[in-house]
Design an enzyme around this catalytic site. Structure first.
Site, PDB file in Angstrom:
ATOM      1  N   GLU A 227       0.848  -1.198   0.000  1.00 40.33           N
ATOM      2  CA  GLU A 227       0.000   0.000   0.000  1.00 40.33           C
ATOM      3  C   GLU A 227       0.877   1.239   0.000  1.00 40.33           C
ATOM      4  O   GLU A 227       1.835   1.326   0.769  1.00 40.33           O
ATOM      5  CB  GLU A 227      -0.861  -0.053   1.268  1.00 40.33           C
ATOM      6  CG  GLU A 227      -1.673   1.181   1.552  1.00 40.33           C
ATOM      7  CD  GLU A 227      -2.573   1.016   2.801  1.00 40.33           C
ATOM      8  OE1 GLU A 227      -2.665  -0.103   3.359  1.00 40.33           O
ATOM      9  OE2 GLU A 227      -3.162   2.030   3.214  1.00 40.33           O
ATOM     10  N   ASP A 229       0.312   4.946   0.806  1.00 32.97           N
ATOM     11  CA  ASP A 229      -0.579   5.999   1.296  1.00 32.97           C
ATOM     12  C   ASP A 229      -0.042   7.356   0.869  1.00 32.97           C
ATOM     13  O   ASP A 229       0.843   7.921   1.487  1.00 32.97           O
ATOM     14  CB  ASP A 229      -0.692   5.925   2.822  1.00 32.97           C
ATOM     15  CG  ASP A 229      -1.451   4.697   3.271  1.00 32.97           C
ATOM     16  OD1 ASP A 229      -2.405   4.321   2.581  1.00 32.97           O
ATOM     17  OD2 ASP A 229      -1.078   4.109   4.304  1.00 32.97           O
ATOM     18  N   GLU A 232      -3.118  10.518   3.786  1.00 31.65           N
ATOM     19  CA  GLU A 232      -4.054  10.212   4.866  1.00 31.65           C
ATOM     20  C   GLU A 232      -4.116  11.503   5.656  1.00 31.65           C
ATOM     21  O   GLU A 232      -3.102  11.938   6.224  1.00 31.65           O
ATOM     22  CB  GLU A 232      -3.528   9.083   5.731  1.00 31.65           C
ATOM     23  CG  GLU A 232      -3.547   7.756   5.000  1.00 31.65           C
ATOM     24  CD  GLU A 232      -3.279   6.626   5.957  1.00 31.65           C
ATOM     25  OE1 GLU A 232      -4.226   5.925   6.323  1.00 31.65           O
ATOM     26  OE2 GLU A 232      -2.115   6.465   6.341  1.00 31.65           O
ATOM     27  N   HIS A 243       3.901   1.209   2.641  1.00 26.46           N
ATOM     28  CA  HIS A 243       3.832  -0.008   3.457  1.00 26.46           C
ATOM     29  C   HIS A 243       4.147  -1.194   2.541  1.00 26.46           C
ATOM     30  O   HIS A 243       3.402  -1.444   1.590  1.00 26.46           O
ATOM     31  CB  HIS A 243       2.412  -0.264   3.971  1.00 26.46           C
ATOM     32  CG  HIS A 243       1.831   0.774   4.875  1.00 26.46           C
ATOM     33  ND1 HIS A 243       1.831   0.648   6.249  1.00 26.46           N
ATOM     34  CD2 HIS A 243       1.174   1.928   4.609  1.00 26.46           C
ATOM     35  CE1 HIS A 243       1.197   1.688   6.791  1.00 26.46           C
ATOM     36  NE2 HIS A 243       0.779   2.485   5.825  1.00 26.46           N
TER      37      HIS A 243
END
Ligand code: NAG
Length: 451
Positions: A227, A229, A232, A243
């Site tokens: 992932e 991001d 966020e 991640h």
């Protein structure tokens, strides 16, 4: 899940239900949302894509009629005695994006409301025809506009990438008959166990309804994948976080899913290597009235730099730049003893931040940026979501977390440690919404300019 009057209207319709399964009571019409592909020199062309709502938000009913397969946070035991039968017996249906979910998309923008009727939050994907649009991020730049002014403490308006199958798992898992057009196949680096279907099977075995969340629960299986991001954020704090995972695919039970006390044993790095400016000593950079002013719309640029400046090179840095009111604003340098001042994510930054915070360095263990970069090679699906947090009240993003800690890195934003409880957020910020627009993707330097 569905009102009596709606049900009556549905029963009056002629229908043919495909035998996980795709229902046909509500026509599924993907709202339009275009983006632009840009080349060196700043030439951009429009790609006419759409958005699709994730399967977990959809009405799940018997293939033979309109009996709910799932109500509140519980599966129907007759239709769903086990994972396989449930996948065969139940169909996902079309979505009323605006009416049921508070999702509005048109032109190049999408807006997601936190609360619409009884529905809380949503997650949508960019889709092109019947496949998720995949983005190959290395040596590229990804840019969008966002307005987070309406998101207070406890809400996360997120834009990110996950390594999903473009077809939602249709080809890999023949018992999944619904596919990307009904939003199947989600995975992320938290290895979510709240998904009702994973890899063509239901997740009813071991399903425990949530204590605090009337709409959610967790089964034995989780869905893990890398992932990125990009964003966020709410109006108080923002984080940029890659991640990595050692395995992309289903996990089973606490150990491989990394649940509870096994957080650092699972397939994925749940913490990631996060760059939240507040957390790393730049408290005046992002927020209401700050250098990047969250009271106003902003343009967010993220660059994926490789060692040899080609798409096949090794991922070496992730960079952030903002543009607001025509002014280009570089990410501020970190300002924490023990971290060499930097305004980008590199392996060095990740190692140093784990050392000063004392957090386990799962990021390096899972291969660091180079390893994560390999996960980017197949292309990543683009996700937009809005959510509140039944696990940690979003304090990991916008407050002090763990609560009461005075360790380096515990302070992440100015929200009170008592903020972010979903019941408070949903009543006090019932009209909260986030709007993402003007997505551009292409060569480094091609997607933004100063005026
Ligand atoms: C798995 O972790 C949860 C906490 O997330 C805990 O409540 C449960 O007892 C654990 N299960 C097992 C089998 O260890």
């Amino acid at each position: 899940m569905i009102s009596a009057s709606t049900l009556a209207a549905l029963l009056a319709l002629g229908h043919g239900v495909l035998g996980q399964q795709a229902g046909t009571s509500t026509a599924e019409t993907h709202p339009p949302m275009s983006y632009q592909k840009c080349t060196t020199g700043g030439q951009c062309t429009t790609v006419n894509t759409n958005i699709v709502l994730d399967a977990n938000w959809r009405w799940l009913h018997s293939t033979s009629g309109y009996t709910n397969c799932y109500t509140g946070n519980t599966f129907d035991q007759t239709l769903c005695p086990n994972n396989q039968a449930c996948a065969a017996n139940c169909a996902l249906d079309g979505a009323d994006y605006t009416g049921t979910y508070g999702i509005q998309a048109s032109g190049n923008s999408v807006s997601l409301k936190l609360k619409q009727g009884n529905n809380i939050g949503s997650r949508v994907y960019l889709i092109n025809g019947d496949k998720y649009e995949l983005f190959k991020l290395k040596n590229q730049e990804f840019t969008f506009d966002v307005d987070v002014s309406g998101l207070g403490c406890g809400i996360n308006g997120a834009l990110y990438f996950v390594k999903m199958d473009a077809d939602g798992g249709l080809a890999k898992y023949p018992t999944n008959k619904a596919g990307a057009k009904l939003g199947t196949g989600y995975c992320d680096a938290q290895c979510p166990r709240d998904l009702k279907f994973i890899a063509g099977k239901a997740n009813v075995e071991g399903w425990k309804p949530s204590n605090g969340d009337a709409n959610s629960g967790e089964g034995n299986t989780g869905s893990c994948c890398a992932e990125m991001d990009i964003w966020e954020a709410n109006s108080i704090s923002t984080a940029l976080t890659p991640h990595a995972c050692s395995t992309n695919g289903p996990c089973t039970g606490n150990t491989t899913c990394g649940s509870g006390d096994s957080r650092y044993d699972g397939y994925c790095d749940k913490d990631g290597c996060d760059l939240n400016p507040y957390r790393f000593g730049v408290q005046n950079f992002f927020g209401p009235g700050k250098t990047v002013n969250s009271n106003q719309k902003m343009t967010v640029v993220t660059q994926f730099i490789t060692s040899d400046n080609t798409a096949t090179g090794t991922l070496s840095a992730i960079r952030r730049i903002y543009v607001q009111n025509g002014k280009v604003i570089q990410q501020a340098d970190t300002n924490i003893p023990g971290i060499t001042k930097t305004n980008q994510i590199t392996d060095k930054f990740c190692k140093e931040q784990k050392a000063v915070t004392g957090d386990p360095d799962e990021f390096s263990e899972k291969g660091g940026l180079a390893g994560f970069g390999k996960d980017l090679d197949a292309g990543m699906a683009l996700v937009f979501s809005v959510w509140d947090d039944h696990t940690a009240n979003m304090l990991w993003l916008d407050s002090t977390y763990p609560v009461g800690s005075n360790k380096v890195g515990a302070a992440r934003g100015t929200c009170a440690t008592t903020s972010g409880k979903p019941s408070d957020v949903e009543s006090q910020q019932a009209n909260a919404a986030v709007t993402f627009s003007n997505v551009k993707f292409g060569a480094i330097g091609s997607t933004y300019k100063s005026t």
